[in-house]
Write a protein that holds these residues in place. Structure first.
Motif, PDB file in Angstrom:
ATOM      1  N   UNK A 193       0.854  -1.186   0.000  1.00  0.00           N
ATOM      2  CA  UNK A 193       0.000   0.000   0.000  1.00  0.00           C
ATOM      3  C   UNK A 193       0.892   1.239   0.000  1.00  0.00           C
ATOM      4  N   UNK A 194       0.270   2.402  -0.108  1.00  0.00           N
ATOM      5  CA  UNK A 194       1.008   3.662  -0.075  1.00  0.00           C
ATOM      6  C   UNK A 194       0.566   4.478   1.132  1.00  0.00           C
TER       7      UNK A 194
ATOM      8  N   UNK B 114       4.582   0.746   1.407  1.00  0.00           N
ATOM      9  CA  UNK B 114       4.566  -0.010   2.655  1.00  0.00           C
ATOM     10  C   UNK B 114       4.241  -1.463   2.332  1.00  0.00           C
ATOM     11  N   UNK B 115       5.027  -2.372   2.903  1.00  0.00           N
ATOM     12  CA  UNK B 115       4.797  -3.801   2.669  1.00  0.00           C
ATOM     13  C   UNK B 115       4.289  -4.461   3.944  1.00  0.00           C
TER      14      UNK B 115
ATOM     15  N   UNK C 105       1.796  -8.817   8.839  1.00  0.00           N
ATOM     16  CA  UNK C 105       3.118  -8.593   9.439  1.00  0.00           C
ATOM     17  C   UNK C 105       3.714  -7.394   8.724  1.00  0.00           C
ATOM     18  N   UNK C 106       3.713  -6.266   9.389  1.00  0.00           N
ATOM     19  CA  UNK C 106       4.047  -5.000   8.737  1.00  0.00           C
ATOM     20  C   UNK C 106       5.540  -4.703   8.815  1.00  0.00           C
ATOM     21  N   UNK C 107       6.131  -4.344   7.677  1.00  0.00           N
ATOM     22  CA  UNK C 107       7.488  -3.794   7.664  1.00  0.00           C
ATOM     23  C   UNK C 107       7.399  -2.297   7.943  1.00  0.00           C
ATOM     24  N   UNK C 108       8.009  -1.852   9.023  1.00  0.00           N
ATOM     25  CA  UNK C 108       8.029  -0.417   9.315  1.00  0.00           C
ATOM     26  C   UNK C 108       8.803   0.321   8.219  1.00  0.00           C
TER      27      UNK C 108
ATOM     28  N   UNK D 147      -1.893   3.442   8.498  1.00  0.00           N
ATOM     29  CA  UNK D 147      -1.968   2.154   7.797  1.00  0.00           C
ATOM     30  C   UNK D 147      -3.328   1.509   8.019  1.00  0.00           C
ATOM     31  N   UNK D 148      -3.783   1.475   9.259  1.00  0.00           N
ATOM     32  CA  UNK D 148      -5.057   0.824   9.562  1.00  0.00           C
ATOM     33  C   UNK D 148      -6.232   1.566   8.926  1.00  0.00           C
ATOM     34  N   UNK D 149      -6.148   2.882   8.884  1.00  0.00           N
ATOM     35  CA  UNK D 149      -7.172   3.670   8.198  1.00  0.00           C
ATOM     36  C   UNK D 149      -7.200   3.358   6.709  1.00  0.00           C
ATOM     37  N   UNK D 150      -6.018   3.288   6.120  1.00  0.00           N
ATOM     38  CA  UNK D 150      -5.900   3.008   4.683  1.00  0.00           C
ATOM     39  C   UNK D 150      -6.526   1.666   4.331  1.00  0.00           C
ATOM     40  N   UNK D 151      -6.399   0.705   5.241  1.00  0.00           N
ATOM     41  CA  UNK D 151      -6.916  -0.646   5.001  1.00  0.00           C
ATOM     42  C   UNK D 151      -8.365  -0.816   5.458  1.00  0.00           C
ATOM     43  N   UNK D 152      -8.956   0.250   5.988  1.00  0.00           N
ATOM     44  CA  UNK D 152     -10.348   0.225   6.459  1.00  0.00           C
ATOM     45  C   UNK D 152     -10.589  -0.828   7.538  1.00  0.00           C
TER      46      UNK D 152
END
Length: 256
Positions: A3-4, A10-11, A55-58, A82-87
């Protein structure tokens, strides 16, 4: 999954399943200088139990674009983006080491999104020895060796070699990633306030042989948190690698 956030890539490793908003979501946060790779023994396990796993890469770690974020507070705010972006709705947050500080500060700032928290090998404050910071800032590979020695004396027993060395592979990684993370841990001061503010169910897992976060320090942390439980595993600091099976069984019990 890619995502961006703030125009940066962001991976997040998702066990190849993406995000199903009808499922509960577990988010894994890695420790200093590491990446999503450390969760490889637990991702598929929880995906098979019908959870979304991320599993988020910072920033600046693994497959995520840099630079690294310089404070625990900045990371907590970034995670919310990130969590907002992913709803995502409510989440289950699992942090290891530095990831515990991030989960702790996130819980203080965005508690409404949290269903449960699992702290693995963590404390409410993580002061870092100046010798280790100095080695990391100079890109010295001895910084990685010290991390393993202080985490668990028997690190040579790891199958396939030292797991940290396999992720932090160059002087540049040590200077631009590990050093930044260690300084962020050392500078974090809000842990006690945040720990006493946690209101959701929390599980603490510690390594009996962990020299980086010893048992007494860990217990002091867990006792600050209301409605918490703890479990001790006979291993060192890299619990999710050293004894992933026992760890994930205890987490699974807690999530039930």
């Amino acid at each position: 999954m890619i995502i961006k956030i703030d125009n940066k890539t962001v991976y997040a490793s998702d066990a190849g399943q993406g995000v199903d908003l009808d499922k509960k979501t577990i988010v894994f946060l890695h420790g200093s200088g590491l990446s999503h790779i450390v969760w490889s023994l637990v991702e598929q396990y929880f995906s098979n139990k019908n959870f979304n796993v991320l599993s988020i890469d910072l920033p600046g770690h693994g497959n995520s674009e840099g630079p690294c974020l310089k404070s625990i507070e900045l990371i907590a705010d970034w995670l919310e983006k990130v969590f907002d972006q992913l709803n995502l709705g409510q989440i289950i947050l699992i942090g290891h080491s530095q990831g515990c500080l991030e989960a702790l500060e996130y819980s203080h700032r965005y508690k409404k999104r949290l269903e449960k928290i699992i702290f693995i090998g963590g404390s409410y404050k993580m002061p870092v020895h100046q010798d280790l910071i100095s080695l990391a800032e100079s890109g010295d590979s001895d910084a990685v060796k010290l991390m393993m020695k202080w985490g668990y004396e028997g690190s040579k027993k790891f199958i396939g070699g030292n797991p940290i060395e396999r992720i932090i592979q160059s002087p540049r990684d040590i200077k631009e990633m590990l050093a930044v993370d260690l300084i962020a841990c050392n500078n974090y001061q809000n842990g006690k306030v945040a720990a006493e503010d946690i209101s959701c169910p929390s599980l603490f897992i510690f390594g009996q042989l962990d020299k980086m976060v010893n048992i007494e320090k860990g217990k002091k942390f867990s006792h600050m948190v209301k409605n918490s439980t703890q479990h001790i595993i006979n291993c060192g600091h890299m619990i999710m690698i050293e004894n992933a099976f026992e760890m994930r069984d205890k987490i699974s019990e807690f999530l039930k």
